[in-house]
Motif scaffolding. Structure first.
Motif, mmCIF file in Angstrom:
data_model
loop_
_atom_site.group_PDB
_atom_site.id
_atom_site.type_symbol
_atom_site.label_atom_id
_atom_site.label_comp_id
_atom_site.label_asym_id
_atom_site.label_seq_id
_atom_site.Cartn_x
_atom_site.Cartn_y
_atom_site.Cartn_z
ATOM 1 N N THR A 174 1.133 -1.371 -0.330
ATOM 2 C CA THR A 174 -0.088 -0.137 -0.134
ATOM 3 C C THR A 174 0.855 1.224 -0.193
ATOM 4 O O THR A 174 1.694 1.474 0.388
ATOM 5 C CB THR A 174 -0.913 -0.295 0.900
ATOM 6 N N GLU A 226 2.441 1.984 3.560
ATOM 7 C CA GLU A 226 3.831 0.874 3.533
ATOM 8 C C GLU A 226 4.575 1.164 2.687
ATOM 9 O O GLU A 226 5.812 1.582 3.266
ATOM 10 C CB GLU A 226 3.077 -0.539 2.594
ATOM 11 N N TYR A 260 -1.075 4.799 -7.236
ATOM 12 C CA TYR A 260 -2.072 4.245 -5.452
ATOM 13 C C TYR A 260 -3.567 4.639 -6.450
ATOM 14 O O TYR A 260 -4.347 4.648 -4.788
ATOM 15 C CB TYR A 260 -1.994 4.474 -4.605
ATOM 16 N N ASN A 281 -5.824 10.474 -5.301
ATOM 17 C CA ASN A 281 -4.467 9.160 -4.886
ATOM 18 C C ASN A 281 -2.969 9.782 -5.286
ATOM 19 O O ASN A 281 -1.959 9.734 -3.858
ATOM 20 C CB ASN A 281 -4.832 7.931 -4.771
ATOM 21 N N THR A 293 -4.171 -0.662 -11.784
ATOM 22 C CA THR A 293 -4.191 -0.396 -10.353
ATOM 23 C C THR A 293 -5.174 -1.766 -10.389
ATOM 24 O O THR A 293 -6.398 -1.441 -10.952
ATOM 25 C CB THR A 293 -4.476 0.662 -9.635
#
Length: 275
Positions: free
Chosen positions: A57, A60, A84, A89, A112
């Motif tokens: 993600t 992360e 993302y 985003n 994505t």
């Protein structure tokens, strides 16, 4: 410290080996490299033990970027996958990576969730959709020294002409550098450099792109060169050999010459700087 933008504005090429953790980044800096590259593929392997399939993600990735950037004094270039999600985003990705201390990031034109650019079966968004992401990334960054790299993974999917056309579109959208993944020959590289009105980055992927040295990439005209996965592959091979030998012999005695001495290891980590 000169910014990455300043380094790239000077003569020559900036070489940024890839790493998947702060220890690797410190070792690369201590070896004398001017920049370090944070590999998404390597992070997926190191953090999840999983292939690069868009499983990590934003939080992360940004968290690991913060740890790596905080461990070194040279610029960090980071994989930011597709941003993302949509434009909202992308704006958050820019903010999170800026806060993490990243000097440059690349956004790729896959759907994505994405895949590693060396894998088969890639699916791409339209040129205009990704160009809009690039424009939005440039618009929403707060630090003018944060470099936005427009990456296309279209070479293996749609061919060289389309890859160059996408690179041109991303440069026109405001990308500070362009990265065409998986160029397959020196001739393709030279054509891309001639055809795109922006500095070019190259990802040298072992076994998937021509095995050229930094001097050759510089002569072709690239300004930024990354070896994104090489250190992770070296780590994996060494771990396989170490694990096999330890299992067979029940001892690390045979590794006495290969292992970094504890004192040197503490030096890499800068133990003397701590109270």
């Amino acid at each position: 410290m000169r910014t990455l933008r300043q380094k790239l504005a000077g003569p020559g090429i900036v070489v940024a080996p890839g790493c998947h953790d702060a220890l690797g980044a410190r070792i690369l800096e201590q070896a004398g490299f001017e920049a370090v590259y944070m590999t998404g593929n390597g992070l997926s392997a190191a953090m999840l033990g999983a292939p690069d399939l868009g499983l990590l993600t934003l939080t992360e990735m940004a968290s690991r970027a913060r740890a790596i950037a905080g461990s070194i004094s040279v610029p960090l270039i980071a994989d930011a996958d597709t941003g993302y999600g949509n434009l909202n985003n992308v704006a958050r990705t820019i903010a999170e990576y800026e806060a993490a201390g990243v000097a440059a990031l690349h956004l790729e034109d896959q759907v994505t969730p994405k895949k590693c650019g060396a894998m088969s079966g890639l699916s791409l968004v339209s040129t205009e959709e990704h160009a809009e992401k690039i424009r939005h990334a440039v618009k929403t960054r707060r630090d003018p020294d944060l470099l936005i790299i427009g990456r296309t993974d279209s070479r293996l999917v749609l061919g060289l002409d389309e890859a160059i056309a996408r690179g041109q579109a991303y440069a026109k959208a405001g990308a500070d550098l362009v990265l065409i993944e998986m160029l397959q020959s020196e001739e393709e590289m030279r054509l891309a450099v001639r055809s795109i009105d922006a500095p070019l980055m190259f990802n040298s992927v072992d076994g998937r792109t021509p095995a050229l040295d930094a001097a050759t990439f510089e002569s072709i005209g690239f300004k930024l060169l990354a070896f994104p996965l090489s250190s992770t592959l070296a780590y994996a091979r060494l771990m396989q050999r170490f694990a096999s030998d330890l299992k067979q012999n029940g001892s690390t005695a045979a590794w006495a010459e290969a292992l970094l001495p504890i004192h040197d290891y503490e030096g890499v980590l800068g133990l003397s700087r701590y109270a």
